[in-house]
Structures are given as structure tokens and as C-alpha cells.
Design a protein around this motif. Sequence first.
Motif, short mmCIF file in Angstrom:
data_model
loop_
_atom_site.label_atom_id
_atom_site.label_comp_id
_atom_site.label_asym_id
_atom_site.label_seq_id
_atom_site.Cartn_x
_atom_site.Cartn_y
_atom_site.Cartn_z
N HIS A 169 4.11 13.68 11.17
CA HIS A 169 2.83 14.39 11.02
C HIS A 169 1.96 14.18 12.25
O HIS A 169 1.33 15.12 12.75
N SER A 170 1.95 12.95 12.78
CA SER A 170 1.14 12.66 13.97
C SER A 170 1.60 13.49 15.15
O SER A 170 0.78 14.00 15.92
N GLN A 171 2.93 13.62 15.30
CA GLN A 171 3.44 14.41 16.41
C GLN A 171 3.05 15.87 16.27
O GLN A 171 2.71 16.53 17.25
N GLU A 172 3.10 16.38 15.05
CA GLU A 172 2.70 17.77 14.83
C GLU A 172 1.23 17.97 15.17
O GLU A 172 0.84 18.96 15.78
N GLU A 173 0.40 16.99 14.77
CA GLU A 173 -1.04 17.07 15.05
C GLU A 173 -1.33 17.03 16.55
O GLU A 173 -2.19 17.74 17.05
N ASP A 174 -0.61 16.17 17.27
CA ASP A 174 -0.92 15.89 18.67
C ASP A 174 -0.15 16.76 19.65
O ASP A 174 -0.37 16.65 20.86
N HIS A 175 0.72 17.61 19.14
CA HIS A 175 1.62 18.36 20.02
C HIS A 175 0.85 19.22 21.02
O HIS A 175 1.28 19.40 22.16
N HIS A 176 -0.32 19.71 20.61
CA HIS A 176 -1.08 20.62 21.47
C HIS A 176 -1.93 19.87 22.49
O HIS A 176 -2.46 20.48 23.42
N LYS A 177 -2.06 18.56 22.36
CA LYS A 177 -2.96 17.81 23.23
C LYS A 177 -2.36 17.66 24.62
O LYS A 177 -1.21 17.25 24.78
N GLN A 178 -3.15 17.96 25.61
CA GLN A 178 -2.69 17.86 26.99
C GLN A 178 -2.47 16.39 27.37
O GLN A 178 -3.26 15.52 27.07
N GLY A 179 -1.35 16.15 28.03
CA GLY A 179 -1.05 14.81 28.52
C GLY A 179 -0.39 13.89 27.52
O GLY A 179 -0.14 12.73 27.82
N VAL A 180 -0.11 14.38 26.31
CA VAL A 180 0.59 13.57 25.31
C VAL A 180 2.05 14.00 25.28
O VAL A 180 2.37 15.16 25.03
N ILE A 181 2.94 13.07 25.56
CA ILE A 181 4.38 13.35 25.55
C ILE A 181 4.96 12.88 24.22
O ILE A 181 4.67 11.77 23.76
N MET A 182 5.78 13.73 23.62
CA MET A 182 6.44 13.41 22.35
C MET A 182 7.92 13.17 22.59
O MET A 182 8.52 13.76 23.47
N THR A 183 8.51 12.32 21.76
CA THR A 183 9.94 12.14 21.86
C THR A 183 10.68 13.38 21.37
O THR A 183 10.18 14.11 20.51
N GLU A 184 11.85 13.61 21.92
CA GLU A 184 12.73 14.68 21.44
C GLU A 184 13.83 14.13 20.54
O GLU A 184 14.69 14.88 20.07
N ASN A 185 13.82 12.84 20.30
CA ASN A 185 14.81 12.21 19.45
C ASN A 185 14.47 12.47 17.98
O ASN A 185 13.37 12.14 17.54
N PRO A 186 15.38 13.06 17.19
CA PRO A 186 15.07 13.33 15.78
C PRO A 186 15.01 12.08 14.91
O PRO A 186 14.50 12.14 13.78
N TYR A 187 15.49 10.96 15.40
CA TYR A 187 15.49 9.72 14.62
C TYR A 187 14.07 9.28 14.31
O TYR A 187 13.19 9.34 15.18
N VAL A 188 13.84 8.84 13.07
CA VAL A 188 12.56 8.25 12.68
C VAL A 188 12.83 6.86 12.12
O VAL A 188 13.61 6.70 11.19
N ASN A 189 12.21 5.86 12.72
CA ASN A 189 12.32 4.48 12.26
C ASN A 189 11.43 4.32 11.02
O ASN A 189 10.22 4.46 11.10
N ASN A 190 12.05 4.02 9.87
CA ASN A 190 11.30 3.93 8.62
C ASN A 190 10.81 2.53 8.28
O ASN A 190 10.18 2.33 7.24
N ALA A 191 11.12 1.55 9.15
CA ALA A 191 10.58 0.21 8.93
C ALA A 191 9.08 0.19 9.25
O ALA A 191 8.56 1.08 9.93
N SER A 192 8.40 -0.80 8.74
CA SER A 192 6.97 -0.95 9.03
C SER A 192 6.76 -1.49 10.43
O SER A 192 7.53 -2.33 10.90
N VAL A 193 5.73 -1.02 11.11
CA VAL A 193 5.35 -1.55 12.41
C VAL A 193 4.53 -2.82 12.20
O VAL A 193 3.52 -2.80 11.49
N GLU A 194 4.98 -3.92 12.79
CA GLU A 194 4.25 -5.18 12.73
C GLU A 194 3.59 -5.44 14.09
O GLU A 194 4.28 -5.47 15.11
N VAL A 195 2.28 -5.63 14.08
CA VAL A 195 1.59 -6.02 15.31
C VAL A 195 1.76 -7.53 15.46
O VAL A 195 1.24 -8.31 14.66
#
Length: 250
Positions: A170-196
Motif C-alpha cells: 500500500h505504501s508503494q502504491e501511495e508513494d509511486h507518484h512522488k518524485q525522487g522515491v525509488i521503489m523495488t521491482e522485486n515482487p517478494y514481500v517480507n511478512n516478518a515484523s520490522v524490529e528497530v
Amino acid sequence: MTTSKSVVIGVLALQGAFREHIAYFNELIQQNPNDYADYEFNIIEVKTKEDLSQCDSLVIPGGESTSISYIAERTHLLPHLYEFIADESKSVWGTCAGMIFLSRQLLNGKLNQKILGGLNVEVSRNAFGRQLNSFEQPLDFSSFIPGCTNFPTVFIRAPVVTRILSNPVHSQEEDHHKQGVIMTENPYVNNASVEVLYSLKNYDSQDHDLIVAVKQGHILGISFHPELAGDYSFHKWFIDEFVLKRKVHS
């Protein structure tokens, strides 16, 4: 007679500090023979898909993120890297430029720069400024690396994580139009939680916290250069917590 288990750690050797990582791993293993008596390690340079296919784990070193991207694409290694990071029986570690390369979204990237999309984060390049703004700072990582209380952390044109993407598609779809934001072309989505794992607290006059280390399942990303620290704590933790634990359960 017990047979040693073979473990292959690859270091992506397209550009950057790959030799330093290889030297650290080899010295660490030599200095801790009792810890790793059950394993036979082989630390290799990864330049081709054949090299990559041998690996249980991959380290993507610091260097120049655009150069690493362009060389990976030119040598036809990029699609094989996409596949490797999607294999959750493997482990992956990106340091500095390596964390940039592992991100799902990239701010202020270069034209046609590619990223692997293994970490559901947005990263900003050169967040601390140019080479002259590089610095070293002792940091306490003992909350996740036992006993690591004074690690000499080296930041060189370092990136930071600017956003955790809780819904990455969803974030990639939202940000796709923003200038200077590069998105990955890899279809893989990591479903684990991000830990800071670590943030630099109150970094500037506006009390900003800067995220410089994250973990997501089988993938680790850090902003700095542990291979320049003169301290093997991070490399040992990566072997113990990522490489061997996945090797044992694979």
C-alpha cells in the motif's frame, strides 16, 4: 567420528568493502575455534549467480549503492539477488550501502537505481552529509548483542531508515507518484515484523531519533561499517543469530 557441517557465507564483491568483511569473518572464526568446532566455514566473494547459489548467507557491504546496483544489473546478477533474499531459509546482512540496496523504498536515489526490497523500510542516502561529515561514535548495542557496550561505530556517508512500511504494498502504491522515491521491482514481500534495533537519540536540535539498525526475519540492515571497527562483535552476532540458527533449522 563427527562430520563438520559446511557453512558458506558469501560477501557481495561487486564494489565496496567486501575484502574487509571477508577478513573479519576469517579472523573471527580462527580466534573462536571452540565456538565453531562443529562447522566448516567457507567465506567467499560473490560476483556471479554460480557464486550466489553456493551460499547459506549473504553480506552486502558498504560502498557506493548506485554502483552496486548498476553492476548487479549489468552482470545479470540482480534477478538472482531478488530470489536469494526471498528465500527465508537463507540470511542476509546489509551494511551502509548494503542497507540501502536491501530497502523497499529509497529517497534521493539515482536514475535507474535498483533496490532489492528485502526490508520493509524507506531509507535515505547520505543522511549525515558528505564524506567530510563521517564520524565514529562508541555505542551500546548490549540490548541485542550480549556484552557489546562500547562498539566503535563508524558512519561514512551513512543512510538512515526514514520510515517503517507497515503495509509495504500500500505504501508503494501511495508513494509511486512522488518524485525522487525509488521503489523495488522485486515482487517478494517480507511478512516478518520490522524490529528497530538501534536509534541515535536526540541527534539534532529538533530531538530527532535516527534509526540506524533494523532486523526483519532473516534480514539485517545497519547504517554503519562494522568491518572498520576493529571489533568482531557484530560479525559474531550475525553468525550466531542469523547464519547458524537458520542453518540448523534448514
